[in-house]
Design an enzyme around this catalytic site. Structure first.
Site, PDB file in Angstrom:
ATOM      1  N   LYS A 272       0.642  -1.026   0.045  1.00  0.00           N
ATOM      2  CA  LYS A 272       0.003   0.026   0.100  1.00  0.00           C
ATOM      3  C   LYS A 272       0.821   1.421   0.101  1.00  0.00           C
ATOM      4  O   LYS A 272       2.084   1.085   0.076  1.00  0.00           O
ATOM      5  CB  LYS A 272      -0.948  -0.236   1.264  1.00  0.00           C
ATOM      6  CG  LYS A 272      -1.462  -1.329   1.229  1.00  0.00           C
ATOM      7  CD  LYS A 272      -2.929  -1.318   0.155  1.00  0.00           C
ATOM      8  CE  LYS A 272      -3.372  -2.692   0.101  1.00  0.00           C
ATOM      9  NZ  LYS A 272      -4.777  -3.278   0.429  1.00  0.00           N
ATOM     10  N   ASN A 273       0.304   2.424  -0.167  1.00  0.00           N
ATOM     11  CA  ASN A 273       1.032   3.449  -0.320  1.00  0.00           C
ATOM     12  C   ASN A 273       1.700   4.210   0.787  1.00  0.00           C
ATOM     13  O   ASN A 273       2.781   4.587   0.652  1.00  0.00           O
ATOM     14  CB  ASN A 273       0.001   4.830  -0.653  1.00  0.00           C
ATOM     15  CG  ASN A 273      -0.299   4.740  -2.017  1.00  0.00           C
ATOM     16  OD1 ASN A 273      -0.283   3.617  -2.693  1.00  0.00           O
ATOM     17  ND2 ASN A 273      -0.517   5.879  -2.890  1.00  0.00           N
TER      18      ASN A 273
END
Ligand SMILES: *Cc1c(COP(=O)(O)O)cnc(C)c1O
Length: 431
Positions: free
Chosen positions: A200-201
């Site tokens: 994920k970011n």
């Protein structure tokens, strides 16, 4: 015109460029994890400052959330939000037909039935009109997903929810930092959930999740649910009493420390990502038959996944099936070194667990309401069209250092588009 790599030409993206680095692990991250290890405060089950409470506080402060509760992963976060809101057997929860499987499973974990709604063809997010059509007397929550990093249409979703008195839980697993009319996603509905899974970011070095809410009572319910139903309070010894149903959904201190270190670099990473991705998409937007993802006005898209749609007619291939064009482009682009992939092979309602109603015991929770299961292959025309005619890029563009790589990816797209006859022959052969 240079020869395509699929037919023996030199690839546009040299081999040495193809290694993916995500997450980026720097000395600050290593030190944070070692410090947490040495602090001997490895779990969040005690009162007072510990690596988990520090992450909760920093996350809330950075994005402007009132309460933040760290948990073991993003799936547990969704279940816990539903539980804290009192959603259970007999309830229906509306979720988008295009998402990661966890969005559909979370209602089941609470013995509630997921009801799927179709998506918008441009944002790939849940279609508010279809939400409206699927509301019944049993609808107890709506979970919009900010898919790929693009905010869902929160104005309309919140208006529908308010009209029916239904809480909204935002699945912001793919969208930390995204905003909708200046407000951070996750903080618009009754509750928001995030995932810190490595891809994920804002990652951790494994698994993690976060819940946010503006409601103090809801935050307390989330904390109880996270830890066996217990109440952990400042200045009071742990009493080992379960005041309600709880799980062990606690976050590990090392995971928290790693993410706190990553969060300190988030703004720098995010602005580089915005620059790199925007320049990349601007070049690709020039190519006929290719629709690049866009940020809607008054929103920030954080580009977790880049989804490209291909239009055979605009490509000059009338009558060719979208799947055939997609597979031709996938083969040619991959040969050039661009790792095009499919994100979600089918609409969520086609997943076996929902079609065969494999939940608890004998077809629970569906047996509670008598609700039918879903039928594979039926309905959700927009979701089906998007899955049929699009490919995604994942992870490669997340690093702030990906600018040069994306220039080579754009070269590869342009090279393939400079060979329309090859694309056409390949697409027609698969049709
Ligand atoms: C990753 C993800 C989740 C689940 O998060 P985990 O931390 O992997 O459990 C939920 N929803 C969406 C949209 C996701 O992308």
């Amino acid at each position: 015109m240079s020869k395509l790599a699929a037919f023996g030409g030199t690839a546009a993206v040299p081999q040495e460029w193809r290694r993916v680095e995500w997450p980026l692990v720097e000395d600050d991250d290593r030190k944070a994890v070692i410090d947490a290890l040495d602090s001997a405060r490895l779990v969040s089950d005690t009162d007072g400052e510990n690596p988990v409470s520090v992450l909760e506080e920093r996350w809330a402060r950075r994005f402007g959330f009132e309460h933040c509760v760290a948990v073991s992963n993003g799936t547990a976060a969704l279940s816990l939000a539903l539980s804290a809101l009192g959603i259970g057997p007999g309830d229906e929860v509306i979720v988008p037909a295009l998402s990661f499987i966890a969005t559909g499973l979370a209602p089941l974990h609470q013995m509630a039935v997921p009801v799927f709604a179709d998506i918008d063809p441009v944002t790939f997010n849940i279609d508010p009109d279809d939400i409206e059509r699927r509301i019944t007397g049993r609808t107890a929550a709506i979970i919009p997903v900010h898919l790929h990093g693009a905010p869902a249409d929160m104005d309309r979703i919140m208006a529908i929810a308010a009209r029916h008195g239904i809480p909204v839980i935002e699945d912001a697993a793919q969208a930390p930092g995204a905003t909708h009319r200046g407000r951070p996603v996750g903080g618009i509905g009754a509750a928001g959930s995030f995932s810190l899974q490595v891809s994920k970011n804002i990652p951790t070095c494994g698994e993690g999740g976060l819940l946010v809410t503006g409601d103090a009572e809801l935050a307390r319910a989330m904390r109880r649910g996270r830890q066996f139903g217990e109440v952990i309070e400042g200045g009071r010894e742990r009493d080992y009493i379960s005041y309600g149903l709880g799980w062990n959904h606690k976050m590990n201190g090392l995971q928290a420390a790693f993410t706190t270190a990553q969060l300190a670099r988030f703004d720098e990473y995010e602005s580089a990502r915005q620059r790199n991705v925007t320049a990349f998409l601007a070049r690709l937007a020039e190519l006929p038959g290719l629709r690049v993802p866009t940020a809607l006005p008054e929103t920030t898209h954080v580009w977790h996944i880049l989804r490209f749609r291909f239009d055979p007619a605009a490509f000059g291939l009338d009558g060719v099936r979208p799947e055939a064009l997609r597979s031709a482009l996938r083969r040619l682009l991959r040969a050039e070194g661009v790792p095009m992939s499919q994100y979600q092979l089918m609409p969520l309602p086609d997943q076996k667990v929902f079609v065969d109603r494999i939940g608890f015991g004998s077809n629970y929770p569906w047996a509670v309401t008598g609700a039918p299961g879903t039928v594979a292959g039926a309905g959700y025309p927009v979701t089906r069209a998007v899955i049929a005619d699009s490919l995604t890029l994942q992870k490669r563009h997340l690093s702030p250092a990906s600018g040069d790589l994306l220039i080579r990816y754009a070269d590869a797209f342009e090279k393939v588009w400079a060979n329309p006859d090859v694309v056409a022959a390949l697409a027609k052969a698969t049709s």
